[in-house]
Design a protein around this motif. Structure first.
Motif, PDB file in Angstrom:
ATOM      1  N   ALA A 130      -1.884   1.306   3.017  1.00 23.44           N
ATOM      2  CA  ALA A 130      -1.517   2.602   3.596  1.00 23.44           C
ATOM      3  C   ALA A 130      -2.291   2.845   4.891  1.00 23.44           C
ATOM      4  CB  ALA A 130      -1.785   3.721   2.591  1.00 23.44           C
ATOM      5  N   ALA A 131      -3.609   2.529   4.865  1.00 21.61           N
ATOM      6  CA  ALA A 131      -4.418   2.718   6.057  1.00 21.61           C
ATOM      7  C   ALA A 131      -3.941   1.801   7.177  1.00 21.61           C
ATOM      8  CB  ALA A 131      -5.886   2.444   5.749  1.00 21.61           C
ATOM      9  N   GLY A 132      -3.636   0.543   6.816  1.00 22.74           N
ATOM     10  CA  GLY A 132      -3.145  -0.385   7.827  1.00 22.74           C
ATOM     11  C   GLY A 132      -1.825   0.060   8.416  1.00 22.74           C
ATOM     12  N   THR A 133      -0.941   0.536   7.506  1.00 22.37           N
ATOM     13  CA  THR A 133       0.357   1.026   7.978  1.00 22.37           C
ATOM     14  C   THR A 133       0.178   2.235   8.882  1.00 22.37           C
ATOM     15  OG1 THR A 133       1.433   0.271   5.942  1.00 22.37           O
ATOM     16  CG2 THR A 133       2.597   1.927   7.265  1.00 22.37           C
ATOM     17  N   PHE A 134      -0.723   3.149   8.493  1.00 25.25           N
ATOM     18  CA  PHE A 134      -0.966   4.344   9.307  1.00 25.25           C
ATOM     19  C   PHE A 134      -1.568   3.952  10.663  1.00 25.25           C
ATOM     20  CE2 PHE A 134      -3.738   7.905  10.603  1.00 25.25           C
ATOM     21  CZ  PHE A 134      -2.769   8.902  10.708  1.00 25.25           C
ATOM     22  N   TYR A 135      -2.512   3.024  10.644  1.00 25.30           N
ATOM     23  CA  TYR A 135      -3.133   2.569  11.896  1.00 25.30           C
ATOM     24  C   TYR A 135      -2.085   1.931  12.811  1.00 25.30           C
ATOM     25  CZ  TYR A 135      -6.036  -0.084  15.128  1.00 25.30           C
ATOM     26  OH  TYR A 135      -6.585  -0.606  16.268  1.00 25.30           O
ATOM     27  N   TRP A 136      -1.214   1.098  12.197  1.00 26.75           N
ATOM     28  CA  TRP A 136      -0.155   0.464  12.993  1.00 26.75           C
ATOM     29  C   TRP A 136       0.767   1.508  13.588  1.00 26.75           C
ATOM     30  CZ3 TRP A 136       5.101   0.809  12.471  1.00 26.75           C
ATOM     31  CH2 TRP A 136       5.863  -0.037  13.296  1.00 26.75           C
ATOM     32  N   TRP A 137       1.098   2.533  12.789  1.00 26.39           N
ATOM     33  CA  TRP A 137       2.014   3.588  13.261  1.00 26.39           C
ATOM     34  C   TRP A 137       1.398   4.358  14.427  1.00 26.39           C
ATOM     35  CZ3 TRP A 137       1.294   9.032  12.671  1.00 26.39           C
ATOM     36  CH2 TRP A 137       2.379   9.799  13.124  1.00 26.39           C
ATOM     37  N   VAL A 138       0.094   4.681  14.297  1.00 25.72           N
ATOM     38  CA  VAL A 138      -0.574   5.435  15.362  1.00 25.72           C
ATOM     39  C   VAL A 138      -0.631   4.613  16.642  1.00 25.72           C
ATOM     40  CG1 VAL A 138      -2.778   6.412  16.117  1.00 25.72           C
ATOM     41  CG2 VAL A 138      -1.907   6.917  13.830  1.00 25.72           C
ATOM     42  N   THR A 139      -1.135   3.379  16.532  1.00 23.72           N
ATOM     43  CA  THR A 139      -1.282   2.550  17.736  1.00 23.72           C
ATOM     44  C   THR A 139       0.068   2.205  18.350  1.00 23.72           C
ATOM     45  OG1 THR A 139      -1.381   0.559  16.336  1.00 23.72           O
ATOM     46  CG2 THR A 139      -3.480   1.557  16.997  1.00 23.72           C
ATOM     47  N   ASN A 140       1.079   1.983  17.508  1.00 23.26           N
ATOM     48  CA  ASN A 140       2.410   1.681  18.021  1.00 23.26           C
ATOM     49  C   ASN A 140       3.020   2.898  18.711  1.00 23.26           C
ATOM     50  OD1 ASN A 140       4.771  -0.227  18.144  1.00 23.26           O
ATOM     51  ND2 ASN A 140       5.733   1.439  16.981  1.00 23.26           N
ATOM     52  N   SER A 141       2.748   4.088  18.163  1.00 24.76           N
ATOM     53  CA  SER A 141       3.276   5.311  18.771  1.00 24.76           C
ATOM     54  C   SER A 141       2.684   5.539  20.161  1.00 24.76           C
ATOM     55  CB  SER A 141       2.979   6.519  17.871  1.00 24.76           C
ATOM     56  OG  SER A 141       3.621   6.398  16.629  1.00 24.76           O
ATOM     57  N   LEU A 142       1.432   5.147  20.330  1.00 25.50           N
ATOM     58  CA  LEU A 142       0.769   5.362  21.620  1.00 25.50           C
ATOM     59  C   LEU A 142       1.369   4.517  22.737  1.00 25.50           C
ATOM     60  CD1 LEU A 142      -2.976   5.496  20.489  1.00 25.50           C
ATOM     61  CD2 LEU A 142      -1.530   7.420  21.170  1.00 25.50           C
ATOM     62  N   VAL A 143       2.030   3.403  22.368  1.00 29.74           N
ATOM     63  CA  VAL A 143       2.569   2.507  23.396  1.00 29.74           C
ATOM     64  C   VAL A 143       4.094   2.537  23.442  1.00 29.74           C
ATOM     65  CG1 VAL A 143       0.571   0.985  23.351  1.00 29.74           C
ATOM     66  CG2 VAL A 143       2.505   0.532  21.806  1.00 29.74           C
ATOM     67  N   GLN A 144       4.690   3.458  22.679  1.00 26.64           N
ATOM     68  CA  GLN A 144       6.141   3.617  22.748  1.00 26.64           C
ATOM     69  C   GLN A 144       6.521   4.473  23.957  1.00 26.64           C
ATOM     70  OE1 GLN A 144       8.655   2.189  20.783  1.00 26.64           O
ATOM     71  NE2 GLN A 144       6.845   0.964  20.231  1.00 26.64           N
ATOM     72  N   PRO A 145       7.602   4.140  24.663  1.00 28.50           N
ATOM     73  CA  PRO A 145       8.034   4.967  25.798  1.00 28.50           C
ATOM     74  C   PRO A 145       8.330   6.398  25.349  1.00 28.50           C
ATOM     75  CG  PRO A 145       9.175   2.853  25.810  1.00 28.50           C
ATOM     76  CD  PRO A 145       8.452   2.937  24.502  1.00 28.50           C
ATOM     77  N   LEU A 146       7.883   7.355  26.161  1.00 22.00           N
ATOM     78  CA  LEU A 146       8.189   8.751  25.887  1.00 22.00           C
ATOM     79  C   LEU A 146       9.688   8.965  26.040  1.00 22.00           C
ATOM     80  CD1 LEU A 146       5.166  10.188  27.856  1.00 22.00           C
ATOM     81  CD2 LEU A 146       5.484  10.344  25.377  1.00 22.00           C
TER      82      LEU A 146
END
Length: 350
Positions: free
Chosen positions: A19-35
């Motif tokens: 869960a922590a890994g998935t959450f970390y991936w989601w956060v970091t991936n969201s930061l680099v997704q185009p607005l």
């Protein structure tokens, strides 16, 4: 029983890690997704007092992100420093990380305004009033602009601000006061005038850099072709040295002010005012426009020669004469027999 508890704890630990890994991936991936927004660009106004966490909520509410949480966590855990207020342009493909970098750097949108050479302060104010961004600010009047101006010593206020602002293209952020731009233009003119005055030619009939500024403004208004600028300056300098009247139309037109309807007549040339160089035997009391650096340089480094007169040919250039008889003949040829295509300056420079 004990083994079951160990297996359960291990399973819960693995689930927590996943869960922590998935959450970390989601956060970091969201930061680099185009607005996400429609169109090529999106304008974001950041007002005083704004914070990254507050902007995260705003971006989410305006549909640019799927959640405010990634940007809020990034702001709390990875960002040091304050964001800058102003207007920001987000381009397609840019991410939360790109935006945060802009906000920390203060990479705001810069607008532009160009003040051409040879325009008066009143004409500059008209350009400001017509500007789509500057016109949204309180517009100054000539009195407020004049209050910014000091003479060449930088201390004494002058009565007439004409000539004291350097023509150039100025960049500025939204919400900048037009007076700030005039202040910048004045400081630039002071610096350039001082530099050109230090490097002036010897034996000029000019007692101060302000007189050079006056002469430069006349040269600016009289010049149609840049290649003739120093030649025109030479004519005026020689006339001043000989005590001759400058007899230049632009000074008369400036002196007429709002009474000038576009047609300069013989009657105008005989009317007394401080700017009528057909009647006064010296420079007018102030500049008649804001000259560019080339005109200032020409006034202080005139071309040697013998010409004392010039007349517009009608194609933007001038005919230069050494004697009055030559000049009268040139006037008859170029002024009294004007063609339909006659113009005193090259097309596009009038």
């Amino acid at each position: 029983m004990f083994r079951r508890l160990i297996l359960l704890a291990a399973s819960l630990f693995v689930v927590a890690l996943l869960a922590a890994g998935t959450f970390y991936w989601w956060v970091t991936n969201s930061l680099v997704q185009p607005l996400s927004f429609e169109g090529d660009t999106y304008t974001l106004m950041v007002e005083p007092g704004s914070t990254l966490t507050g902007l995260a909520r705003r971006l989410h509410s305006e549909g640019l992100t799927t959640s405010p949480l990634p940007m809020q966590l990034h702001a709390r855990l990875a960002v040091s420093g304050k964001i800058h207020t102003g207007e920001y342009l987000i381009k397609q493909g840019e991410t939360i990380l790109d935006l945060v970098a802009k906000l920390l750097k203060g990479d705001v949108v810069l607008h532009r305004i160009t003040f051409p050479e040879g325009r008066t302060v009143a004409q500059w104010l008209e350009l400001v009033a017509a500007h789509p961004i500057l016109s949204q600010q309180p517009l100054p009047d000539i009195a407020e602009v004049s209050a910014l101006v000091t003479d060449e010593d930088g201390e004494t206020a002058v009565e007439n601000a004409e000539g004291w602002f350097f023509p150039d293209t100025y960049t500025f952020p939204r919400n900048r006061s037009p007076l700030d731009i005039f202040r910048q233009a004045h400081r630039q003119m002071q610096a350039i005038l001082a530099e050109e005055w230090r490097n002036r030619a010897p034996d000029l009939p000019l007692e101060s850099s302000y007189e050079a500024l006056i002469l430069a403004s006349i040269i600016e208004k009289e010049t149609g072709l840049a290649s003739e600028r120093t030649t025109i300056a030479g004519v005026f300098v020689r006339r001043l040295n000989k005590g001759m009247r400058l007899q230049t139309d632009p000074t008369v037109i400036y002196g007429l002010g709002e009474n000038f309807d576009g047609n300069l007549t013989r009657k105008h040339l005989g009317e007394e005012n401080p700017y009528n160089t057909y009647l006064i035997s010296a420079l007018p009391p102030t500049p008649i426009a804001n000259p560019g650096r080339e005109a200032i340089h020409a006034a202080l480094n005139p071309e040697p020669g013998t010409a004392l007169y010039f007349v517009a040919r009608g194609d933007g250039s001038h005919f230069f004469s050494n004697t009055l008889d030559q000049h009268i003949k040139a006037v008859r040829e170029y002024q009294l027999k004007r063609s339909k295509n006659y113009r005193s300056a090259p097309a596009g420079n009038q």
